[in-house]
Design a protein around this motif. Sequence first.
Motif, short mmCIF file in Angstrom:
data_model
loop_
_atom_site.label_atom_id
_atom_site.label_comp_id
_atom_site.label_asym_id
_atom_site.label_seq_id
_atom_site.Cartn_x
_atom_site.Cartn_y
_atom_site.Cartn_z
N HIS A 83 0.82 -1.22 0.00
CA HIS A 83 0.00 0.00 0.00
C HIS A 83 0.85 1.27 0.00
CE1 HIS A 83 -3.20 -2.78 0.81
NE2 HIS A 83 -2.59 -3.18 1.90
N ALA A 84 2.12 1.13 -0.30
CA ALA A 84 3.05 2.26 -0.22
C ALA A 84 2.65 3.42 -1.13
CB ALA A 84 4.47 1.80 -0.53
N GLN A 85 2.26 3.13 -2.36
CA GLN A 85 1.94 4.21 -3.29
C GLN A 85 0.76 5.04 -2.79
OE1 GLN A 85 3.79 5.05 -6.04
NE2 GLN A 85 2.54 6.88 -5.99
N GLU A 86 -0.26 4.39 -2.27
CA GLU A 86 -1.42 5.11 -1.74
C GLU A 86 -1.01 6.00 -0.56
OE1 GLU A 86 -1.35 1.86 -2.36
OE2 GLU A 86 -2.90 1.52 -3.87
N LEU A 87 -0.15 5.48 0.31
CA LEU A 87 0.31 6.25 1.46
C LEU A 87 1.15 7.44 1.01
CD1 LEU A 87 0.57 6.64 4.50
CD2 LEU A 87 2.56 5.12 4.43
N ILE A 88 2.06 7.22 0.07
CA ILE A 88 2.90 8.31 -0.42
C ILE A 88 2.05 9.40 -1.05
CG2 ILE A 88 4.63 8.91 -2.18
CD1 ILE A 88 5.87 6.10 -1.58
N THR A 89 1.08 9.02 -1.85
CA THR A 89 0.19 9.99 -2.48
C THR A 89 -0.57 10.79 -1.43
OG1 THR A 89 -0.06 8.60 -4.44
CG2 THR A 89 -1.77 10.25 -4.06
N HIS A 90 -1.07 10.11 -0.41
CA HIS A 90 -1.80 10.77 0.67
C HIS A 90 -0.92 11.75 1.43
CE1 HIS A 90 -4.51 11.31 4.07
NE2 HIS A 90 -3.50 10.99 4.86
N LEU A 91 0.30 11.32 1.76
CA LEU A 91 1.19 12.19 2.53
C LEU A 91 1.68 13.37 1.71
CD1 LEU A 91 3.27 9.52 4.48
CD2 LEU A 91 1.44 10.99 5.36
N LEU A 92 1.97 13.15 0.44
CA LEU A 92 2.45 14.24 -0.41
C LEU A 92 1.39 15.33 -0.57
CD1 LEU A 92 4.49 12.47 -3.21
CD2 LEU A 92 5.35 13.95 -1.39
N ALA A 93 0.13 14.96 -0.50
CA ALA A 93 -0.94 15.96 -0.63
C ALA A 93 -0.88 16.99 0.49
CB ALA A 93 -2.30 15.26 -0.64
#
Length: 85
Positions: free
Chosen positions: A34-44
Amino acid sequence: VIAGFGDLCGRMSLALAPFEHGGLERTLQWDPRHAQELITHLLASLERLPHRDTLERVAAQVQARIRPLAERLPWQAVHMDITDD
């Protein structure tokens, strides 16, 4: 100390290998699947992050390489919080 941590982690992983529980099916932020979803969420939430474009590009490259393999990789319960504290 480092070798001892490695030994402890290895023994714990072996001991947890047969462990099964319904709670293991939940989504955890530490699960690399689930790393990509987490990275996208945090970068927002980090609009002014230095090197943001590079981080996004590298994360996408990693995701593209890992996603096709993810379903074939073994997974199990792990401790993931071994520290010297």
